[in-house]
Scaffold this motif. Structure first.
Motif, PDB file in Angstrom:
ATOM      1  N   UNK A   1      15.094  -1.673  -0.299  1.00  0.00           N
ATOM      2  CA  UNK A   1      14.881  -0.230  -0.216  1.00  0.00           C
ATOM      3  C   UNK A   1      15.294   0.366  -1.552  1.00  0.00           C
ATOM      4  N   UNK A   2      14.326   0.953  -2.255  1.00  0.00           N
ATOM      5  CA  UNK A   2      14.643   1.449  -3.587  1.00  0.00           C
ATOM      6  C   UNK A   2      13.748   2.623  -3.961  1.00  0.00           C
ATOM      7  N   UNK A   3      14.129   3.294  -5.047  1.00  0.00           N
ATOM      8  CA  UNK A   3      13.339   4.420  -5.548  1.00  0.00           C
ATOM      9  C   UNK A   3      12.111   3.900  -6.267  1.00  0.00           C
ATOM     10  N   UNK A   4      11.163   4.801  -6.539  1.00  0.00           N
ATOM     11  CA  UNK A   4       9.964   4.422  -7.294  1.00  0.00           C
ATOM     12  C   UNK A   4      10.366   4.039  -8.714  1.00  0.00           C
ATOM     13  N   UNK A   5       9.716   3.032  -9.309  1.00  0.00           N
ATOM     14  CA  UNK A   5      10.004   2.696 -10.703  1.00  0.00           C
ATOM     15  C   UNK A   5       9.559   3.815 -11.627  1.00  0.00           C
ATOM     16  N   UNK A   6      10.175   3.851 -12.810  1.00  0.00           N
ATOM     17  CA  UNK A   6       9.810   4.879 -13.786  1.00  0.00           C
ATOM     18  C   UNK A   6       8.348   4.780 -14.169  1.00  0.00           C
ATOM     19  N   UNK A   7       7.872   3.539 -14.348  1.00  0.00           N
ATOM     20  CA  UNK A   7       6.453   3.325 -14.630  1.00  0.00           C
ATOM     21  C   UNK A   7       5.757   3.154 -13.289  1.00  0.00           C
ATOM     22  N   UNK A   8       5.143   4.199 -12.783  1.00  0.00           N
ATOM     23  CA  UNK A   8       4.650   4.214 -11.416  1.00  0.00           C
ATOM     24  C   UNK A   8       3.526   3.239 -11.145  1.00  0.00           C
TER      25      UNK A   8
ATOM     26  N   UNK B   1       0.822  -1.202   0.000  1.00  0.00           N
ATOM     27  CA  UNK B   1       0.000   0.000   0.000  1.00  0.00           C
ATOM     28  C   UNK B   1       0.859   1.256   0.000  1.00  0.00           C
ATOM     29  N   UNK B   2       0.250   2.357  -0.440  1.00  0.00           N
ATOM     30  CA  UNK B   2       0.924   3.643  -0.399  1.00  0.00           C
ATOM     31  C   UNK B   2       0.863   4.194   1.020  1.00  0.00           C
ATOM     32  N   UNK B   3       1.846   5.019   1.369  1.00  0.00           N
ATOM     33  CA  UNK B   3       2.021   5.433   2.762  1.00  0.00           C
ATOM     34  C   UNK B   3       1.219   6.676   3.124  1.00  0.00           C
ATOM     35  N   UNK B   4       0.344   7.129   2.248  1.00  0.00           N
ATOM     36  CA  UNK B   4      -0.476   8.306   2.559  1.00  0.00           C
ATOM     37  C   UNK B   4      -1.264   8.066   3.850  1.00  0.00           C
TER      38      UNK B   4
ATOM     39  N   UNK C   1       4.863   2.058  -0.142  1.00  0.00           N
ATOM     40  CA  UNK C   1       5.275   2.858  -1.284  1.00  0.00           C
ATOM     41  C   UNK C   1       5.056   4.339  -1.033  1.00  0.00           C
ATOM     42  N   UNK C   2       6.064   5.145  -1.402  1.00  0.00           N
ATOM     43  CA  UNK C   2       5.968   6.589  -1.336  1.00  0.00           C
ATOM     44  C   UNK C   2       5.372   7.122  -2.619  1.00  0.00           C
ATOM     45  N   UNK C   3       5.625   8.386  -2.949  1.00  0.00           N
ATOM     46  CA  UNK C   3       6.667   9.226  -2.340  1.00  0.00           C
ATOM     47  C   UNK C   3       6.166  10.165  -1.253  1.00  0.00           C
TER      48      UNK C   3
ATOM     49  N   UNK D   1      10.451  -7.257   3.454  1.00  0.00           N
ATOM     50  CA  UNK D   1      10.057  -5.877   3.728  1.00  0.00           C
ATOM     51  C   UNK D   1      10.569  -5.025   2.579  1.00  0.00           C
ATOM     52  N   UNK D   2       9.653  -4.348   1.892  1.00  0.00           N
ATOM     53  CA  UNK D   2      10.029  -3.504   0.762  1.00  0.00           C
ATOM     54  C   UNK D   2       9.559  -2.079   1.015  1.00  0.00           C
ATOM     55  N   UNK D   3      10.487  -1.142   0.905  1.00  0.00           N
ATOM     56  CA  UNK D   3      10.197   0.289   1.078  1.00  0.00           C
ATOM     57  C   UNK D   3      10.582   0.979  -0.220  1.00  0.00           C
ATOM     58  N   UNK D   4       9.593   1.526  -0.894  1.00  0.00           N
ATOM     59  CA  UNK D   4       9.825   2.037  -2.249  1.00  0.00           C
ATOM     60  C   UNK D   4       9.437   3.508  -2.329  1.00  0.00           C
ATOM     61  N   UNK D   5      10.373   4.302  -2.831  1.00  0.00           N
ATOM     62  CA  UNK D   5      10.086   5.703  -3.060  1.00  0.00           C
ATOM     63  C   UNK D   5      10.090   6.570  -1.819  1.00  0.00           C
ATOM     64  N   UNK D   6      10.706   6.107  -0.730  1.00  0.00           N
ATOM     65  CA  UNK D   6      10.760   6.888   0.501  1.00  0.00           C
ATOM     66  C   UNK D   6      12.040   7.709   0.619  1.00  0.00           C
ATOM     67  N   UNK D   7      12.941   7.535  -0.333  1.00  0.00           N
ATOM     68  CA  UNK D   7      14.194   8.287  -0.311  1.00  0.00           C
ATOM     69  C   UNK D   7      15.204   7.773   0.689  1.00  0.00           C
ATOM     70  N   UNK D   8      15.049   6.524   1.117  1.00  0.00           N
ATOM     71  CA  UNK D   8      15.953   5.969   2.135  1.00  0.00           C
ATOM     72  C   UNK D   8      17.053   5.100   1.553  1.00  0.00           C
ATOM     73  N   UNK D   9      17.054   4.896   0.245  1.00  0.00           N
ATOM     74  CA  UNK D   9      18.051   4.011  -0.334  1.00  0.00           C
ATOM     75  C   UNK D   9      19.454   4.571  -0.118  1.00  0.00           C
ATOM     76  N   UNK D  10      20.354   3.700   0.365  1.00  0.00           N
ATOM     77  CA  UNK D  10      21.728   4.090   0.637  1.00  0.00           C
ATOM     78  C   UNK D  10      21.909   4.929   1.880  1.00  0.00           C
ATOM     79  N   UNK D  11      20.852   5.148   2.660  1.00  0.00           N
ATOM     80  CA  UNK D  11      20.938   5.968   3.854  1.00  0.00           C
ATOM     81  C   UNK D  11      21.075   5.092   5.106  1.00  0.00           C
ATOM     82  N   UNK D  12      21.218   5.748   6.254  1.00  0.00           N
ATOM     83  CA  UNK D  12      21.325   5.020   7.522  1.00  0.00           C
ATOM     84  C   UNK D  12      20.084   4.176   7.782  1.00  0.00           C
TER      85      UNK D  12
END
Length: 332
Positions: free
Chosen positions: A320-327, A241-244, A266-268, A293-304
């Protein structure tokens, strides 16, 4: 092409390799290459090549569609993607009840049907192939009577998964009507803005046997969605689900869910109420069967945050990854 230092031509390739190459070609090009030689004509006729067909690239005349159905697809077909040309003008061909019935009669192995931008308002649900296990509707218009509970309960007896992506007519009554599909185990709602929080809670109460639920791009808050899930879907294995509108207390209602194996957020959109990585970790540790556990589009990839979750959940696959190009690729 060069193989082992020797220049090879297409004629040197085995049938299995050529079939694999042909499988990447659009349908129109497959038919064209069948005229190259007798061998290629034989390969284009191979059953394996017509198991999965995507026709969404074309505005296809009914005559051509019927030819494909009779000549190439028939009993070979396992999955089909079709476009309905809803926005192509009044002169564009439309999907018809006769075509749907023919799919059911001529394609006994058809398990998955994906309809894109289709006007199905004049197509009764009873005309769809009874062999379907997955039905996907993307930007489609449907009749108000399509999914109401009062309709024939014997329709689509094998249906296990339904994807409703930007189907504007879909509303609370339709959600409750999904109980007629007794084999249903997977439900994806994307952009179904007419579904209310009360409607979702009531609908899930009657769909307590669902094992996978995805709620994406809707007007529902994540907290209210998770609360309804925790109340009624005790056997759910996958949630996406989206995190809204997601908060730490809202996520915490999933703690102790006995069967939950996969959770994707899923974010963003991130709000001040959004759980911190530490709060997500705490809740996930209280989910006994969680393995993904998948976190997508939250801007946490490569972070602490990513390091904290990976270290704290050694028994889980943490993605942990960015949103795909095809949303809207979430339904694949």
């Amino acid at each position: 092409m060069r193989v082992g230092g020797i220049m090879a031509t297409f004629a040197d390739l085995p049938d299995s390799v050529l079939l694999e190459i042909f499988s990447y070609l659009p349908v129109r090009d497959r038919i064209r290459i069948s005229r190259v030689c007798h061998r290629w004509k034989r390969l284009v006729d191979d059953r394996w090549l017509w198991r999965h067909v995507d026709l969404t690239l074309y505005t296809m005349r009914p005559k051509v569609m019927w030819h494909l159905l009779r000549r190439y697809m028939a009993s070979r077909l396992h999955s089909l993607r079709m476009g309905g040309y809803l926005f192509s003008g009044s002169q564009a061909p439309q999907l018809s009840p006769a075509l749907m019935r023919a799919l059911g009669q001529k394609c006994p192995n058809l398990k998955r049907l994906c309809l894109h931008v289709a006007n199905l308002s004049m197509v009764p649900i009873t005309s769809l192939p009874s062999t379907l296990r997955t039905l996907e509707l993307h930007s489609c218009e449907i009749s108000m009577a399509w999914l109401l509970k009062e309709q024939d309960p014997t329709v689509l007896p094998l249906l296990e998964c339904i994807v409703l992506d930007r189907v504007p007519a879909f509303r609370d009554e339709h959600l409750q009507g999904l109980t007629r599909f007794r084999a249903l185990r997977s439900l994806v709602l994307g952009g179904t803005y007419r579904v209310t929080e009360t409607g979702l809670d009531t609908g899930l109460q009657e769909l307590s046997y669902l094992q996978r639920l995805e709620v994406l791009g809707c007007t529902l808050s994540a907290d209210s969605t998770l609360l309804a899930i925790s109340r009624h879907l005790r056997d759910v294995r996958k949630i996406r689900l989206t995190v809204r509108g997601l908060s730490a207390p809202g996520l915490a209602v999933l703690e102790g869910m006995p069967a939950l194996e996969s959770l994707c957020l899923l974010g963003p959109l991130i709000t001040p109420e959004m759980p911190t990585p530490a709060e997500i970790l705490s809740s996930c540790l209280a989910m006994p069967k969680l393995r993904v556990l998948e976190l997508q589009g939250l801007g946490w990839e490569g972070q602490e945050a990513e390091k904290l979750l990976c270290k704290g959940l050694p028994h889980c696959m943490v993605i942990v990854r960015a949103c795909p190009k095809e949303s809207m690729d979430w339904w694949m």
